[in-house]
Design a protein around this motif. Structure first.
Motif, mmCIF file in Angstrom:
data_model
loop_
_atom_site.group_PDB
_atom_site.id
_atom_site.type_symbol
_atom_site.label_atom_id
_atom_site.label_comp_id
_atom_site.label_asym_id
_atom_site.label_seq_id
_atom_site.Cartn_x
_atom_site.Cartn_y
_atom_site.Cartn_z
ATOM 1 N N HIS A 109 5.591 -1.945 4.081
ATOM 2 C CA HIS A 109 5.685 -0.481 4.080
ATOM 3 C C HIS A 109 4.943 0.150 5.268
ATOM 4 O O HIS A 109 5.441 1.096 5.894
ATOM 5 C CB HIS A 109 5.098 0.021 2.753
ATOM 6 C CG HIS A 109 5.145 1.486 2.569
ATOM 7 N ND1 HIS A 109 6.270 2.143 2.125
ATOM 8 C CD2 HIS A 109 4.207 2.459 2.766
ATOM 9 C CE1 HIS A 109 6.027 3.441 2.052
ATOM 10 N NE2 HIS A 109 4.778 3.657 2.439
ATOM 11 N N HIS A 113 6.374 2.323 8.428
ATOM 12 C CA HIS A 113 5.945 3.669 8.829
ATOM 13 C C HIS A 113 5.806 3.745 10.353
ATOM 14 O O HIS A 113 6.260 4.697 10.985
ATOM 15 C CB HIS A 113 4.593 4.011 8.189
ATOM 16 C CG HIS A 113 4.710 4.761 6.890
ATOM 17 N ND1 HIS A 113 5.453 5.919 6.766
ATOM 18 C CD2 HIS A 113 4.167 4.537 5.661
ATOM 19 C CE1 HIS A 113 5.364 6.370 5.518
ATOM 20 N NE2 HIS A 113 4.599 5.542 4.823
ATOM 21 N N SER A 136 -1.439 7.889 5.261
ATOM 22 C CA SER A 136 -0.502 8.180 4.171
ATOM 23 C C SER A 136 -1.295 8.555 2.922
ATOM 24 O O SER A 136 -2.498 8.794 2.989
ATOM 25 C CB SER A 136 0.381 6.956 3.914
ATOM 26 O OG SER A 136 -0.400 5.927 3.368
ATOM 27 N N ASP A 314 7.616 8.812 3.085
ATOM 28 C CA ASP A 314 8.373 7.610 2.712
ATOM 29 C C ASP A 314 9.887 7.842 2.787
ATOM 30 O O ASP A 314 10.385 8.846 2.266
ATOM 31 C CB ASP A 314 7.991 7.178 1.286
ATOM 32 C CG ASP A 314 6.552 6.692 1.233
ATOM 33 O OD1 ASP A 314 5.950 6.510 2.296
ATOM 34 O OD2 ASP A 314 6.048 6.497 0.114
HETATM 35 ZN ZN ZN Z 1 4.201 5.646 2.842
#
Ligand code: ZN
Ligand code: KG4
Length: 349
Positions: A109, A113, A136, A314
């Motif tokens: 993840h 990003h 985040s 996201d």
């Molecule tokens: Zn995220």
């Protein structure tokens, strides 16, 4: 190459279809059920993903004008994130891969990003080495990235407690701003006076480490002393009591958080000699952070890359882009195990 990317690590169910470095669609369904709780409730999140995922994936395919048969692969987030949420996306992706026989590409993840800054741009445009500030709801970290593979990533430092997004959300909750509060603080701050309140900027003496819990405690005491705000007040009552003060308070909080991020990111570039800075993750959508980084980078002769706003939080597009990056490098054949956390050793420069 056409890829379907699925993201379900936290409270957004998202899917996108890409062709090479370009996105053909990018669909997101944000879960609203957490607002009443002022934060993500893991059990609610996984149930909501389960309910939304089929429709989100179908929309991503239809908006792209691509059928399942026309895809070349399926990409999915493996972690870090909430285990129950990750499992919904991963199980769905595994099912699709089994049905179609397409390769399934597991994606990190946080790496995704960072790659959001390269949606629409080729891999050879990525200027190594660069410093990445990943900010985040779950992470705040500085990395030095010297090349395209995961072995080239060095962790410079990270938060010792709350992540930057978490700080926005928790402080916003104290002010009655709902969840997620980051975008609300951002908007309110634009009409507030950033110089009226001066809230603490922590750990400026330690270049790569972050800590936001001190700011949170400071705000809790400040709101109690100045406005009689205590923790069990309803959100509407909080908003009512703070009233016209909200924009100035939001502006003060916004400065305290974003200034720490800006100063440390610039310092990390100066210390490591990197002339490029990549900023990614939900908090990189913040208007003040984007503007102040732009002028600071200009002053310091650093090239700044921040994804467009809709690719900061996201989304499935960043999963597609990172998967494509892995495929180009032949690094997509990794174990398909979900993970809640990602451990990295720190590097001293
Ligand atoms: Zn995220
Ligand atoms: O990357 P992300 O979508 O999810 C995680 O991986 O955690 O980041 C979500 C976080 C939330 O804490 C949210 O409040 C924050 O990003 N955020 C913002 C803004 N937009 C989202 N924080 C400050 N200003 C914004 N404009």
């Amino acid at each position: 190459m056409k890829l379907l990317g699925i993201e379900s690590s936290c409270d957004d169910t998202a899917a996108a279809v890409s062709q090479g470095v370009h996105l053909l669609s990018n669909v997101r369904s944000s879960q609203l059920g957490h607002q009443a709780f002022g934060g993500v409730v893991p059990e609610l999140a996984s149930r909501a993903h389960d309910q939304a995922i089929t429709a989100v994936v179908e929309s991503a395919l239809s908006e792209a004008g691509v059928t399942l048969e026309e895809l070349d692969g399926i990409a999915v987030t493996l972690g870090p994130g909430l285990m129950g949420s990750l499992l919904v996306g991963l199980s769905f992706a595994k099912g699709l891969a089994a049905q179609t026989g397409y390769p399934l590409i597991g994606v990190d993840h946080l790496d995704a990003h960072k790659m959001a800054a390269w949606v629409g741009k080729e891999d050879h445009d990525i200027p190594y080495p660069y410093v990445a500030l990943v900010v985040s709801g779950g992470h705040t970290r500085l990395e030095h990235i010297s090349g395209p593979s995961s072995e080239d990533i060095r962790l410079l430092g990270e938060t010792r407690d709350d992540a930057a997004g978490e700080a926005f959300d928790k402080i916003g909750k104290m002010m009655g701003l709902g969840y997620p509060a980051g975008p609300v603080v951002d908007t309110l701050a634009q009409t507030g006076d950033p110089n009226r309140f001066s809230f603490p900027q922590s750990m400026l003496d330690q270049p790569y480490e972050f800590s936001f819990s001190g700011l949170k405690t400071h705000l809790r005491r400040f709101l109690e002393d100045e406005y009689g705000i205590v923790s069990d007040l309803e959100q509407d009552e909080l908003k009512h009591r703070l009233g016209d003060e909200l924009p100035d308070l939001a502006a003060g909080v916004n400065v305290a958080i974003t200034e720490v991020l800006r100063k440390k990111a610039i310092e990390a570039c100066e210390h490591t000699g990197a002339r490029t800075l990549v900023v990614a993750g939900g908090v990189s959508a913040n208007t003040l952070l984007r503007n102040t980084l732009l002028s600071s980078c200009d002053e310091h002769d650093i090239t700044l890359h921040i994804p467009p706003i809709d690719l900061c939080t996201d989304n499935g597009g960043m999963i597609c882009r990172q998967a494509y990056h892995l495929v180009l490098r032949g690094q997509h054949d990794t174990p398909l195990e979900p993970y809640a956390r990602q451990w990295m050793n720190k590097t001293t420069y």
